[in-house]
Design a protein around this motif. Sequence first.
Motif, PDB file in Angstrom:
ATOM      1  N   SER A 260       0.720  -1.159  -0.021  1.00  0.00           N
ATOM      2  CA  SER A 260       0.090  -0.034  -0.117  1.00  0.00           C
ATOM      3  C   SER A 260       0.960   1.263   0.007  1.00  0.00           C
ATOM      4  O   SER A 260       0.629   2.135  -0.705  1.00  0.00           O
TER       5      SER A 260
ATOM      6  N   ALA B 114       2.295   1.811  -3.384  1.00  0.00           N
ATOM      7  CA  ALA B 114       1.165   2.058  -4.292  1.00  0.00           C
ATOM      8  C   ALA B 114       1.071   3.675  -4.254  1.00  0.00           C
ATOM      9  O   ALA B 114       0.856   4.661  -4.813  1.00  0.00           O
ATOM     10  N   GLY B 115       1.052   4.225  -2.755  1.00  0.00           N
ATOM     11  CA  GLY B 115       0.919   5.628  -2.537  1.00  0.00           C
ATOM     12  C   GLY B 115       2.381   6.348  -3.033  1.00  0.00           C
ATOM     13  O   GLY B 115       2.227   7.455  -3.499  1.00  0.00           O
ATOM     14  N   VAL B 116       3.207   5.917  -3.036  1.00  0.00           N
ATOM     15  CA  VAL B 116       4.620   6.368  -3.723  1.00  0.00           C
ATOM     16  C   VAL B 116       4.707   6.575  -5.140  1.00  0.00           C
ATOM     17  O   VAL B 116       4.850   7.441  -5.954  1.00  0.00           O
TER      18      VAL B 116
ATOM     19  N   LEU C  50       1.667   6.770  -6.957  1.00  0.00           N
ATOM     20  CA  LEU C  50       0.704   7.471  -7.325  1.00  0.00           C
ATOM     21  C   LEU C  50       1.085   8.983  -7.154  1.00  0.00           C
ATOM     22  O   LEU C  50       0.864   9.811  -8.168  1.00  0.00           O
ATOM     23  N   THR C  51       2.017   9.262  -6.145  1.00  0.00           N
ATOM     24  CA  THR C  51       2.397  10.504  -5.970  1.00  0.00           C
ATOM     25  C   THR C  51       3.542  10.865  -6.942  1.00  0.00           C
ATOM     26  O   THR C  51       3.370  11.915  -7.667  1.00  0.00           O
TER      27      THR C  51
ATOM     28  N   MET D 185       1.198  11.999  -9.864  1.00  0.00           N
ATOM     29  CA  MET D 185       0.683  13.178  -9.671  1.00  0.00           C
ATOM     30  C   MET D 185       1.921  14.614  -9.879  1.00  0.00           C
ATOM     31  O   MET D 185       1.559  15.425 -10.163  1.00  0.00           O
TER      32      MET D 185
ATOM     33  N   GLU E 254      -6.395  -5.364  -1.425  1.00  0.00           N
ATOM     34  CA  GLU E 254      -6.864  -3.924  -1.572  1.00  0.00           C
ATOM     35  C   GLU E 254      -6.095  -2.945  -2.428  1.00  0.00           C
ATOM     36  O   GLU E 254      -6.344  -2.222  -3.252  1.00  0.00           O
ATOM     37  N   ALA E 255      -4.712  -3.250  -1.997  1.00  0.00           N
ATOM     38  CA  ALA E 255      -3.611  -2.212  -2.734  1.00  0.00           C
ATOM     39  C   ALA E 255      -3.693  -2.572  -4.104  1.00  0.00           C
ATOM     40  O   ALA E 255      -3.101  -1.878  -5.310  1.00  0.00           O
TER      41      ALA E 255
ATOM     42  N   PHE F 143      -6.046  -1.002  -5.958  1.00  0.00           N
ATOM     43  CA  PHE F 143      -6.027   0.457  -5.987  1.00  0.00           C
ATOM     44  C   PHE F 143      -4.887   0.795  -6.990  1.00  0.00           C
ATOM     45  O   PHE F 143      -4.909   1.833  -7.800  1.00  0.00           O
TER      46      PHE F 143
ATOM     47  N   LYS G 110      -6.663   0.203 -10.555  1.00  0.00           N
ATOM     48  CA  LYS G 110      -7.516   1.276 -10.811  1.00  0.00           C
ATOM     49  C   LYS G 110      -6.986   2.757 -11.169  1.00  0.00           C
ATOM     50  O   LYS G 110      -7.240   3.071 -12.177  1.00  0.00           O
TER      51      LYS G 110
ATOM     52  N   ALA H 147     -11.615   0.260   2.142  1.00  0.00           N
ATOM     53  CA  ALA H 147     -10.296  -0.187   2.524  1.00  0.00           C
ATOM     54  C   ALA H 147      -9.556   0.611   3.405  1.00  0.00           C
ATOM     55  O   ALA H 147      -8.348   1.238   2.847  1.00  0.00           O
TER      56      ALA H 147
ATOM     57  N   ASN I  20      -5.570  -0.089   3.805  1.00  0.00           N
ATOM     58  CA  ASN I  20      -4.961   0.507   2.607  1.00  0.00           C
ATOM     59  C   ASN I  20      -4.834   1.775   2.509  1.00  0.00           C
ATOM     60  O   ASN I  20      -3.737   2.328   2.324  1.00  0.00           O
TER      61      ASN I  20
ATOM     62  N   SER J 170      -2.050   3.267   4.708  1.00  0.00           N
ATOM     63  CA  SER J 170      -0.317   2.890   4.178  1.00  0.00           C
ATOM     64  C   SER J 170      -0.226   3.706   3.012  1.00  0.00           C
ATOM     65  O   SER J 170       0.911   4.090   2.773  1.00  0.00           O
ATOM     66  N   ILE J 171      -1.242   3.804   1.797  1.00  0.00           N
ATOM     67  CA  ILE J 171      -1.024   4.541   1.044  1.00  0.00           C
ATOM     68  C   ILE J 171      -0.811   6.193   1.357  1.00  0.00           C
ATOM     69  O   ILE J 171       0.109   6.679   0.819  1.00  0.00           O
ATOM     70  N   ALA J 172      -1.418   6.726   2.342  1.00  0.00           N
ATOM     71  CA  ALA J 172      -1.101   7.896   2.713  1.00  0.00           C
ATOM     72  C   ALA J 172       0.232   8.101   3.290  1.00  0.00           C
ATOM     73  O   ALA J 172       1.050   9.145   3.046  1.00  0.00           O
TER      74      ALA J 172
ATOM     75  N   GLY K 206       2.947   6.290   2.311  1.00  0.00           N
ATOM     76  CA  GLY K 206       3.664   6.466   1.122  1.00  0.00           C
ATOM     77  C   GLY K 206       3.823   7.660   0.569  1.00  0.00           C
ATOM     78  O   GLY K 206       4.731   8.320   0.032  1.00  0.00           O
ATOM     79  N   MET K 207       2.431   8.246   0.386  1.00  0.00           N
ATOM     80  CA  MET K 207       2.452   9.893   0.022  1.00  0.00           C
ATOM     81  C   MET K 207       3.136  10.734   0.567  1.00  0.00           C
ATOM     82  O   MET K 207       3.725  11.697   0.272  1.00  0.00           O
TER      83      MET K 207
ATOM     84  N   SER L 221       5.926  10.263   2.836  1.00  0.00           N
ATOM     85  CA  SER L 221       7.070   9.796   2.343  1.00  0.00           C
ATOM     86  C   SER L 221       7.525  10.782   1.108  1.00  0.00           C
ATOM     87  O   SER L 221       8.750  10.884   0.820  1.00  0.00           O
ATOM     88  N   GLU L 222       6.725  11.025   0.301  1.00  0.00           N
ATOM     89  CA  GLU L 222       7.127  11.749  -0.979  1.00  0.00           C
ATOM     90  C   GLU L 222       6.743  13.096  -0.915  1.00  0.00           C
ATOM     91  O   GLU L 222       6.697  14.016  -1.883  1.00  0.00           O
TER      92      GLU L 222
ATOM     93  N   LYS M 133       3.960  14.916   0.469  1.00  0.00           N
ATOM     94  CA  LYS M 133       2.479  15.097   0.528  1.00  0.00           C
ATOM     95  C   LYS M 133       1.757  15.240   1.961  1.00  0.00           C
ATOM     96  O   LYS M 133       2.611  14.626   2.866  1.00  0.00           O
TER      97      LYS M 133
END
Lengths: 282, 326
Positions: free
Chosen positions: A126, A129-131, A133-134, A137, A160-161, A164, A167, B68, B71, B74-76, B78-79, B81-82, B84
């Motif tokens: 997850s 995936a956040g990295v 996506l950023t 962006m 879930e990841a 995501f 998607k 979710a 999810n 942990s996505i947040a 990761g964001m 860490s970049e 955001k």
Amino acid sequence: MEKITDLKELKLKANEIRKDIIEMLTEAKSGHSAGSIGMADIFTVLYFNTMKYNSKKPEWNERDRLILSHGHVVPVRYAAMSKAGFFPKEELKTLRKLGTRLQGHPHNLALPGIENTAGPLGQGISFAAGVALTAKMNKKDFKVFCLMGDGEINEGQPWEAFMFAAKNKLDNLIVLIDRNFIQIDGNTEQVMPLDPLNKKFESFNFHVIELNGNNIQELLDGFEKAKTLKDKPVCIIANTVPGKDISFMEGKAEWHGKAPNLEEKEKALIELNKLEEKIKGE
Amino acid sequence: MINPEMHLIENIHKAKGIPSRNGYGHGLVKLGEKNKDIVALCCDLTDSTRVGWFREKFPERFIEVGVAEQNMISIAAGMSSEGKIPFVSSYAVFSPGRNWDQIRVSVCYSQENVKIQGAHAGISVGPDGATHQALEDIAITRCIPNLIVLVPCDAVEGEKATIKAGELKGPVYLRFGREKVPTITTEKTPFEIGKAEVYRKGKDVTIVACGIMVFEALVAAEELNKEGIEATVINNHTIKPIDRETLVMAAKETKAVVTAEEHQIQGGMGSAVAEVLSEEFPVPIKFVGIQNRFGESGEPEELLEKFGCTSKNIIKAVKEVLENKK
């Protein structure tokens, strides 16, 4: 970083990494042997060929991100990082000891070059995936590699990841599953069957590449191909042998969470030294 | 008497009812206007958490994660860490209710700059029943190192708390309710993370409250005043880091304390207050809150009454604690 393309040289690196893992786990007296040893070839290819990074500037913003999701195999990462110049080899001896930067499970704040904290399974994907996506962006073109264990995907969070990632068409995300068929309680297909794993990922809208995760050439080719695929995230199912190249460890679930004692260490090093001579003679 | 420096509205009985989560929605939009690194994530509850207002203005910075919550956290991370600044929204029963491990490891241990909104907390959620009434979220968040825990008392304070949370670097948990609550604070009311505010000054007893119980505490203090009991009322909106100084000072002045919260007594705000006072200045304490049980369906007012979260319960507790003080 130095980019090594010579196959023999890469094989020798992987062999050295295996020796370092044996040494550090024996010194630490605890840790996860089989998975770490089994992934030595994958980490060799990532750190010495596939990834772009600067070990003297771990925060360099254009670097490829390596997210380790199943944190328990971090000894292989530490061994590869020290070889790649992130920190002196001497420090490997501090693994799991009080005050160390080499925590038993990786901590993002403990050691420069560690992207994420991992231990509880399923969170790293997850995070990755956040990295990814950023990066989209921010219009950055680095790649995000996420390494996962096969037992790890018993957890629900990775799925879930995966949804995501598909998607959001995260084609900058390359997930590698270390398919070694062992987890703590035994064979993955007995503990909680995962096959047909390739079909699962296809149906989750991933590009799927299957390869031998202990074959350097296949890994080099697989990662290069993965970098070119578009519109969907990529899953590399890397079939590996846990404990690879150490006869008494190979394929044994009992070696998932155990460290070698002094006698086992000597036995393992003799085997790895023999293999080194063989590779040199090839 | 009411502390004039607090600039509360003149007559709390004429306070306008607004859900505190509206403050979150407004605060998030304001943050988004000022800082392009602010992003918002939500788990299929965009309208009711009020993150929808942010989505309308900044669709490119809104991320729908689906149902979710693990999810999402942990996505947040990761964001973050970049670079955001992610705000993640859901109901408190789900977040932090079912993603505690992710909050602990991906966010707090890693010191990622993630702000967690727990909406629809408390028994006053009403007809949805016990599954949707978060009564344990303060307990499970305040024990995690590095995490700031905020419980705003109304929409105006909710907006300030959201903005302050976005301006500082580090993980924050923000708790909001579903129902309209009397808006007793104003733009001029001081709000600082880590600083409990004395809304009313008295010499006999201190009532320490958070969330919707701040209004109830002020009502209780008015009633007690008619009986000649003068109560200090503290809005203890920051559960962590707790304002030791203000709490100890009030305990020294009044020598009796009642805590009031819309949360389980075990591990909640009152426990946090007791941890401080038992070490630094032990005085008799009574706890108003949910007594070790699950909620049920009903209208918010019915539930608050049945589960003991009203001004009447505070008045009763004050009288009991004054007995213990003797």
